[in-house]
Write a protein that holds these residues in place. Structure first.
Motif, PDB file in Angstrom:
ATOM      1  N   ILE A  41      46.703  38.460  40.351  1.00 27.05           N
ATOM      2  CA  ILE A  41      45.304  38.785  40.048  1.00 27.05           C
ATOM      3  C   ILE A  41      44.376  37.766  40.693  1.00 27.05           C
ATOM      4  CG2 ILE A  41      43.604  38.854  38.173  1.00 27.05           C
ATOM      5  CD1 ILE A  41      45.856  40.135  36.436  1.00 27.05           C
ATOM      6  N   GLU A  42      44.753  36.494  40.637  1.00 33.67           N
ATOM      7  CA  GLU A  42      43.931  35.454  41.258  1.00 33.67           C
ATOM      8  C   GLU A  42      43.843  35.648  42.769  1.00 33.67           C
ATOM      9  OE1 GLU A  42      45.821  31.877  39.895  1.00 33.67           O
ATOM     10  OE2 GLU A  42      44.603  31.787  38.067  1.00 33.67           O
ATOM     11  N   ASP A  44      44.275  38.520  44.379  1.00 36.71           N
ATOM     12  CA  ASP A  44      43.467  39.718  44.595  1.00 36.71           C
ATOM     13  C   ASP A  44      41.988  39.426  44.393  1.00 36.71           C
ATOM     14  OD1 ASP A  44      45.745  41.159  45.137  1.00 36.71           O
ATOM     15  OD2 ASP A  44      45.831  42.145  43.177  1.00 36.71           O
ATOM     16  N   THR A  45      41.680  38.644  43.368  1.00 40.14           N
ATOM     17  CA  THR A  45      40.284  38.296  43.095  1.00 40.14           C
ATOM     18  C   THR A  45      39.701  37.490  44.243  1.00 40.14           C
ATOM     19  OG1 THR A  45      40.676  38.307  40.714  1.00 40.14           O
ATOM     20  CG2 THR A  45      38.734  37.117  41.486  1.00 40.14           C
ATOM     21  N   GLN A  46      40.456  36.521  44.747  1.00 41.33           N
ATOM     22  CA  GLN A  46      39.984  35.713  45.869  1.00 41.33           C
ATOM     23  C   GLN A  46      39.763  36.601  47.097  1.00 41.33           C
ATOM     24  OE1 GLN A  46      38.985  32.605  45.717  1.00 41.33           O
ATOM     25  NE2 GLN A  46      38.375  32.695  47.834  1.00 41.33           N
ATOM     26  N   ARG A  47      40.669  37.527  47.320  1.00 44.03           N
ATOM     27  CA  ARG A  47      40.536  38.449  48.451  1.00 44.03           C
ATOM     28  C   ARG A  47      39.270  39.299  48.290  1.00 44.03           C
ATOM     29  NH1 ARG A  47      45.359  41.517  48.300  1.00 44.03           N
ATOM     30  NH2 ARG A  47      46.367  39.529  48.629  1.00 44.03           N
ATOM     31  N   LEU A  48      39.023  39.765  47.074  1.00 42.91           N
ATOM     32  CA  LEU A  48      37.823  40.567  46.818  1.00 42.91           C
ATOM     33  C   LEU A  48      36.545  39.739  46.998  1.00 42.91           C
ATOM     34  CD1 LEU A  48      38.973  42.626  43.715  1.00 42.91           C
ATOM     35  CD2 LEU A  48      38.533  43.493  46.019  1.00 42.91           C
ATOM     36  N   VAL A  49      36.577  38.480  46.574  1.00 41.81           N
ATOM     37  CA  VAL A  49      35.420  37.605  46.752  1.00 41.81           C
ATOM     38  C   VAL A  49      35.139  37.406  48.239  1.00 41.81           C
ATOM     39  CG1 VAL A  49      34.632  35.204  46.471  1.00 41.81           C
ATOM     40  CG2 VAL A  49      35.609  36.431  44.533  1.00 41.81           C
ATOM     41  N   ARG A  52      33.761  40.639  49.622  1.00 40.44           N
ATOM     42  CA  ARG A  52      32.370  40.793  49.186  1.00 40.44           C
ATOM     43  C   ARG A  52      31.446  39.924  50.030  1.00 40.44           C
ATOM     44  NH1 ARG A  52      28.524  38.303  46.801  1.00 40.44           N
ATOM     45  NH2 ARG A  52      27.036  39.318  45.444  1.00 40.44           N
TER      46      ARG A  52
END
Length: 95
Positions: A41-42, A44-49, A52
């Motif tokens: 999740i971390e 994936d979150t970093q990738r999404l950030v 963005r």
């Protein structure tokens, strides 16, 4: 306490100990799985950030380009009006 009772007590204690170890092992497996999910999740979150941020930069560039095109279109429109008025004035003088 008789020898049989001691052996029965030891067997019961060993059984409880084995069950506790099995629960501990299961808890460790579950904890490891949760930690791995959190890491995914971390990531994936970093990738999404990052995505963005890239999209925000791209949007800013596109917005700036759209504004320049809009400004250019406005300038071209104004020049066309001036040119049409000049042509009308020249045609009016020649008549």
């Amino acid at each position: 306490m008789s020898d049989t009772q001691g052996k029965d007590g030891l067997a019961a204690a060993t059984g409880r100990f084995d069950a506790a170890l099995a629960r501990l092992d299961q808890s460790l497996v579950e904890l490891t799985n949760r930690v791995q999910r959190i890491k995914r999740i971390e990531v994936d979150t970093q990738r999404l950030v990052q995505e963005r941020a890239r999209l925000a930069t791209e949007l800013d560039k596109t917005s700036a380009r759209a504004k320049r095109l809009d400004d250019s279109a406005h300038d071209v429109s104004r020049r066309l009006v001036v040119a049409m008025e000049t042509v009308r004035a020249v045609l009016a003088k020649t008549e």
